[in-house]
Motif scaffolding. Structure first.
Motif, short mmCIF file in Angstrom:
data_model
loop_
_atom_site.label_atom_id
_atom_site.label_comp_id
_atom_site.label_asym_id
_atom_site.label_seq_id
_atom_site.Cartn_x
_atom_site.Cartn_y
_atom_site.Cartn_z
N GLU A 96 -4.65 -38.85 11.40
CA GLU A 96 -3.50 -39.22 10.57
C GLU A 96 -2.23 -39.21 11.42
O GLU A 96 -1.84 -38.18 11.96
N ASP A 98 1.05 -39.68 10.78
CA ASP A 98 2.30 -39.13 10.24
C ASP A 98 2.12 -37.63 10.02
O ASP A 98 1.28 -37.20 9.22
N ASP A 101 2.18 -36.54 6.36
CA ASP A 101 0.93 -36.80 5.64
C ASP A 101 -0.18 -35.84 6.10
O ASP A 101 -1.01 -35.42 5.30
#
Length: 421
Positions: A96, A98, A101
């Protein structure tokens, strides 16, 4: 009673329990790595500090489970993925891009799954035959309950898998096909800059703020306290977290010490910022610097990176910290002096850990000294040479593992600097 119900009611034997405990220990370590990566990348400072607690909690949980494993015909550092599904889930989390996130996945999916898995395994254990495992996991579950919680909003994510709970809530034959080698790195590399609140501005080269020991009144130290908190303590937490994320091959004892240091440096940041606010300062009122981060980025190996940060950087910190403590006492600022007294004591441990682990990694004290010389040249070539402009703190240097010969050479280096200026 059906066969399935009988299986669920039958407590696991030693072999199955061992596989599950090794899997839970692996999960704690893997989530420690992933939390470390988020700590480095995320912008929000308060979240970084909360994650410094998570990294240390997860390391303690892994250590606690490890202490039980020899009683299950295993060894204290055994750690194996509990299932292929967990490897895939953790790899998706690592991928992931980000950090916000990724944090959401950690707090709403991974952490709840780990807590649920531990609770499920406790429920399956025979309370008398395996009293020790139950006591071990009760302690682990208590610690997991203090992990960083997601902010107000949706609760646990129902759309994500729960591979740990699924493996621990029913009988299983052992680990899956995938191993730790199939786990992707928690970080792709060292970023040019760690995450920072965008409201913070970077310091302009050539306009250095005064150091704490150069000021005349405790009420003038708000800017230096802000500088030390961000330039040294927060960057040090991020550096240790980076090493945890980038070097899963490092000995567990070293990683455990680094996880503790992540929390120590986060706590130091909290102490300094709280004191700065007591004296009227505010976060963001002063620019932030990245010198120790820039030095760290020059390291190419685990040993070089430990030498740059813990042996050289924090070694110089032992010298400066003592001077600052004495100056604060001399002007009657006992509150700030107390903070630096405890910070300096922690740094003795950090530097001592580095010297001990470097000797273990490299094989001899002589090899450590050779690497020290090499890294000093590396930093000098990068325009960031190590200077000894502060009197050497011989007592704390000795406590942290520097030999009398090394301390003597450092004192001569300081004398040369003093004569040159």
């Amino acid at each position: 009673m059906t066969t399935t119900a009988q299986n669920l009611a039958t407590p696991p034997g030693v072999l199955e329990n061992r596989h599950t405990m090794e899997g839970l220990r692996f999960a704690c370590i893997r989530l420690m790595e992933l939390a470390s990566a988020v700590l480095v990348g995320i912008d929000d400072t308060d979240t970084k500090i909360a994650l410094s607690q998570d990294v240390w909690i997860l390391a303690q949980c892994a250590e606690t489970i490890g202490e039980r494993l020899p009683g299950l015909r295993s060894h204290a550092e055994a750690a194996t993925p509990i299932s292929d599904a967990f490897v895939h889930f953790s790899n998706d989390l690592a991928a992931e891009p980000d950090p916000v996130d990724r944090l959401d996945l950690l707090t709403r999916a991974a952490y709840p799954d780990l807590r649920a898995a531990v609770a499920a395994h406790i429920a399956r254990l025979d309370p008398l035959a395996d009293e020790d495992s139950r006591e071990c996991l009760d302690l682990v579950l208590d610690r997991l309950g203090t992990l960083h919680r997601a902010p107000a909003g949706p609760g646990e994510r129902p759309d994500t898998p729960s591979p740990l709970f699924e493996a621990c809530s029913r009988p299983h034959a052992g680990p899956g096909r995938l191993t730790a080698a199939d786990c992707t790195a928690a970080m792709a590399g060292i970023p040019v800059r760690p995450g920072r609140d965008p409201r913070l501005r970077e310091h302009r080269p050539g306009v250095d703020p005064a150091s704490v020991g150069e000021l005349s009144s405790s009420y003038e130290i708000t800017a230096p306290l802000h500088d030390v908190a961000f330039k040294i303590e927060l960057c040090a937490a991020e550096i240790c977290a980076t090493i945890l994320a980038l070097h899963p091959e490092a000995p567990w004892g070293l990683r455990y010490d680094l996880a503790k240091q992540v929390r120590d440096e986060g706590r130091h940041f909290e102490l300094l910022i709280a004191r700065m606010r007591e004296l009227g300062g505010s976060v963001g009122a002063y620019p932030v610097r990245y010198q120790i981060w820039d030095k760290f980025r020059l390291g190419r190996t685990l040993a070089e990176r430990i030498t740059i940060e813990q042996r050289l950087g924090e070694g110089v910190g032992l010298d400066g910290g003592l001077r600052v403590y004495r100056w604060l006492r001399s002007i009657g600022d006992d509150r700030t002096a107390l903070i630096f007294d405890y910070i300096n004591a922690d740094e003795v441990t950090h530097v001592g850990n580095a010297n001990r682990w470097l000797e273990e990694l490299l094989g001899s004290a002589e090899a450590v000294r050779r690497l020290d010389e090499h890294v000093r040249e590396l930093l000098a070539d990068g325009g960031m040479g190590v200077r000894h402009v502060i009197p050497i703190n011989a007592e704390d240097r000795a406590l942290s593992g520097f030999s009398p010969e090394e301390i003597g050479e450092l004192q001569r280096a300081w004398q040369r600097e003093r004569a040159a200026h």
